[in-house]
Design a protein around this motif. Structure first.
Motif, PDB file in Angstrom:
ATOM      1  N   UNK A 198       1.016  -1.269   0.041  1.00 56.26           N
ATOM      2  CA  UNK A 198       0.033  -0.222   0.153  1.00 56.26           C
ATOM      3  C   UNK A 198       1.042   1.147  -0.023  1.00 56.26           C
ATOM      4  N   UNK A 199       1.871   1.104   0.793  1.00 59.67           N
ATOM      5  CA  UNK A 199       2.632   2.397   0.925  1.00 59.67           C
ATOM      6  C   UNK A 199       3.364   2.714  -0.577  1.00 59.67           C
ATOM      7  N   UNK A 200       3.707   1.433  -1.283  1.00 52.90           N
ATOM      8  CA  UNK A 200       4.451   1.867  -2.689  1.00 52.90           C
ATOM      9  C   UNK A 200       3.394   2.352  -3.475  1.00 52.90           C
ATOM     10  N   UNK A 201       2.280   2.064  -3.504  1.00 52.89           N
ATOM     11  CA  UNK A 201       1.257   2.629  -4.315  1.00 52.89           C
ATOM     12  C   UNK A 201       0.999   3.965  -4.038  1.00 52.89           C
ATOM     13  N   UNK A 202       1.306   4.300  -2.806  1.00 54.99           N
ATOM     14  CA  UNK A 202       0.966   5.691  -2.176  1.00 54.99           C
ATOM     15  C   UNK A 202       2.133   6.568  -2.780  1.00 54.99           C
ATOM     16  N   UNK A 203       3.463   5.782  -2.650  1.00 58.60           N
ATOM     17  CA  UNK A 203       4.322   6.811  -3.105  1.00 58.60           C
ATOM     18  C   UNK A 203       4.264   6.979  -4.525  1.00 58.60           C
ATOM     19  N   UNK A 204       3.830   6.064  -5.389  1.00 59.46           N
ATOM     20  CA  UNK A 204       3.554   6.269  -6.964  1.00 59.46           C
ATOM     21  C   UNK A 204       2.545   7.270  -7.035  1.00 59.46           C
ATOM     22  N   UNK A 205       1.320   7.433  -6.299  1.00 58.89           N
ATOM     23  CA  UNK A 205       0.298   8.339  -6.644  1.00 58.89           C
ATOM     24  C   UNK A 205       1.058   9.798  -5.961  1.00 58.89           C
ATOM     25  N   UNK A 206       1.679   9.920  -5.118  1.00 57.76           N
ATOM     26  CA  UNK A 206       2.208  11.128  -4.626  1.00 57.76           C
ATOM     27  C   UNK A 206       3.354  11.634  -5.700  1.00 57.76           C
ATOM     28  N   UNK A 207       4.056  10.795  -6.376  1.00 56.23           N
ATOM     29  CA  UNK A 207       4.830  11.174  -7.399  1.00 56.23           C
ATOM     30  C   UNK A 207       4.019  11.759  -8.725  1.00 56.23           C
ATOM     31  N   UNK A 208       3.085  11.033  -9.085  1.00 59.85           N
ATOM     32  CA  UNK A 208       2.119  11.534 -10.210  1.00 59.85           C
ATOM     33  C   UNK A 208       1.425  12.745  -9.712  1.00 59.85           C
ATOM     34  N   UNK A 209       1.156  12.962  -8.407  1.00 56.36           N
ATOM     35  CA  UNK A 209       0.500  14.286  -8.098  1.00 56.36           C
ATOM     36  C   UNK A 209       1.399  15.391  -8.210  1.00 56.36           C
ATOM     37  N   UNK A 210       2.461  15.142  -7.793  1.00 58.03           N
ATOM     38  CA  UNK A 210       3.429  16.308  -7.534  1.00 58.03           C
ATOM     39  C   UNK A 210       3.885  16.664  -9.213  1.00 58.03           C
ATOM     40  N   UNK A 211       3.962  15.764 -10.009  1.00 60.61           N
ATOM     41  CA  UNK A 211       4.252  16.033 -11.733  1.00 60.61           C
ATOM     42  C   UNK A 211       2.905  16.862 -12.200  1.00 60.61           C
ATOM     43  N   UNK A 212       1.785  16.206 -11.470  1.00 57.17           N
ATOM     44  CA  UNK A 212       0.692  16.892 -12.223  1.00 57.17           C
ATOM     45  C   UNK A 212       0.542  18.560 -11.736  1.00 57.17           C
ATOM     46  N   UNK A 213       0.845  18.668 -10.444  1.00 57.88           N
ATOM     47  CA  UNK A 213       0.510  20.162 -10.093  1.00 57.88           C
ATOM     48  C   UNK A 213       1.815  21.028 -10.340  1.00 57.88           C
ATOM     49  N   UNK A 214       2.930  20.614 -10.604  1.00 57.84           N
ATOM     50  CA  UNK A 214       4.122  21.109 -10.773  1.00 57.84           C
ATOM     51  C   UNK A 214       3.993  22.512 -11.609  1.00 57.84           C
ATOM     52  N   UNK A 215       3.422  22.423 -12.778  1.00 58.04           N
ATOM     53  CA  UNK A 215       3.320  23.394 -13.617  1.00 58.04           C
ATOM     54  C   UNK A 215       2.388  24.635 -13.072  1.00 58.04           C
ATOM     55  N   UNK A 216       1.270  24.213 -12.226  1.00 61.54           N
ATOM     56  CA  UNK A 216       0.462  25.158 -11.604  1.00 61.54           C
ATOM     57  C   UNK A 216       1.059  26.074 -10.324  1.00 61.54           C
ATOM     58  N   UNK A 217       2.182  25.420  -9.876  1.00 58.37           N
ATOM     59  CA  UNK A 217       2.445  25.924  -8.461  1.00 58.37           C
ATOM     60  C   UNK A 217       3.990  26.138  -8.576  1.00 58.37           C
ATOM     61  N   UNK A 218       4.248  27.155  -9.581  1.00 60.30           N
ATOM     62  CA  UNK A 218       5.844  27.557  -9.598  1.00 60.30           C
ATOM     63  C   UNK A 218       6.245  28.378  -8.233  1.00 60.30           C
ATOM     64  N   UNK A 219       5.281  29.205  -7.903  1.00 63.16           N
ATOM     65  CA  UNK A 219       5.685  29.964  -6.530  1.00 63.16           C
ATOM     66  C   UNK A 219       5.584  28.999  -5.197  1.00 63.16           C
ATOM     67  N   UNK A 220       5.066  27.790  -5.308  1.00 60.96           N
ATOM     68  CA  UNK A 220       4.953  26.981  -3.985  1.00 60.96           C
ATOM     69  C   UNK A 220       6.092  25.804  -4.375  1.00 60.96           C
ATOM     70  N   UNK A 221       7.069  26.063  -4.976  1.00 60.81           N
ATOM     71  CA  UNK A 221       8.040  25.189  -5.392  1.00 60.81           C
ATOM     72  C   UNK A 221       8.534  24.369  -4.064  1.00 60.81           C
TER      73      UNK A 221
END
Length: 184
Positions: free
Chosen positions: A42-65
């Motif tokens: 479950x934690x491995x699945x969670x880490x993968x989802x977190x990585x995907x979430x960070x990549x998805x929101x990165x472009x929207x959150x330049x000032x929240x780097x």
């Protein structure tokens, strides 16, 4: 001598009892390891989802780097952690950073409109329930094993063959710990 009052069966019964206790300890340790394996998946699945979430929101959150960099650092630390207490500490830190990310996401209308980001956030939330179920199962198996290891007379066999108490997997979740404020 001492054994005069005993029949020949007592030593055999002691050996049979010792074998029975040893086999029970092996069974319980295996169940505990199976429980930990469930948490690990479950934690491995969670880490993968977190990585995907960070990549998805990165472009929207330049000032929240800083928040994204902190999550990336904590995610790596969590992936590399070993041992129940170290994994729990790493995951608790990651939970707190995710809470900050979700708070920042709430203030970004563009992100609220991004279906992929919302889907990933929902997937993470539902995965948290699966992690809690796996954690409860693991902790129950750890508790049962610890009881047998610490109880007399099975403690004699446990000590003789190197069985050790299992650590419990406790996550410090800021949201769980927070007490809701009710005002009238």
């Amino acid at each position: 001598g001492f054994f005069r009052g005993f029949s020949n069966r007592e030593p055999v019964l002691v050996v049979v009892w010792a074998i029975s206790v040893y086999n029970r300890l092996i069974n319980m340790r295996t169940l505990k390891e199976e429980g930990w394996s469930g948490i690990d998946v479950q934690l491995k699945r969670r880490h993968d989802l977190i990585g995907n979430l960070v990549n998805t929101v990165k472009g929207y959150m330049q000032h929240e780097k800083a928040v994204l960099e902190e999550i990336a650092r904590l995610r790596t630390a969590a992936q590399q952690a070993s041992g129940v207490s170290n994994v729990a500490a790493a995951e608790s830190g990651l939970n707190q950073a995710l809470g900050r990310l979700f708070a920042v996401m709430e203030n970004h209308p563009d992100l609220k409109a991004n279906e992929n980001a919302m889907h990933l956030q929902e997937s993470l939330s539902s995965l948290e329930e699966e992690i809690q179920m796996a954690r409860r199962y693991y902790n129950a198996t750890a508790r049962d094993l610890n009881i047998v290891i610490q109880s007399f007379p099975s403690s004699i066999i446990a000590r003789r063959y190197g069985f050790e108490n299992a650590d419990f997997f406790e996550l410090e979740n800021a949201a769980e710990a927070a007490v809701p404020q009710v005002s009238f």
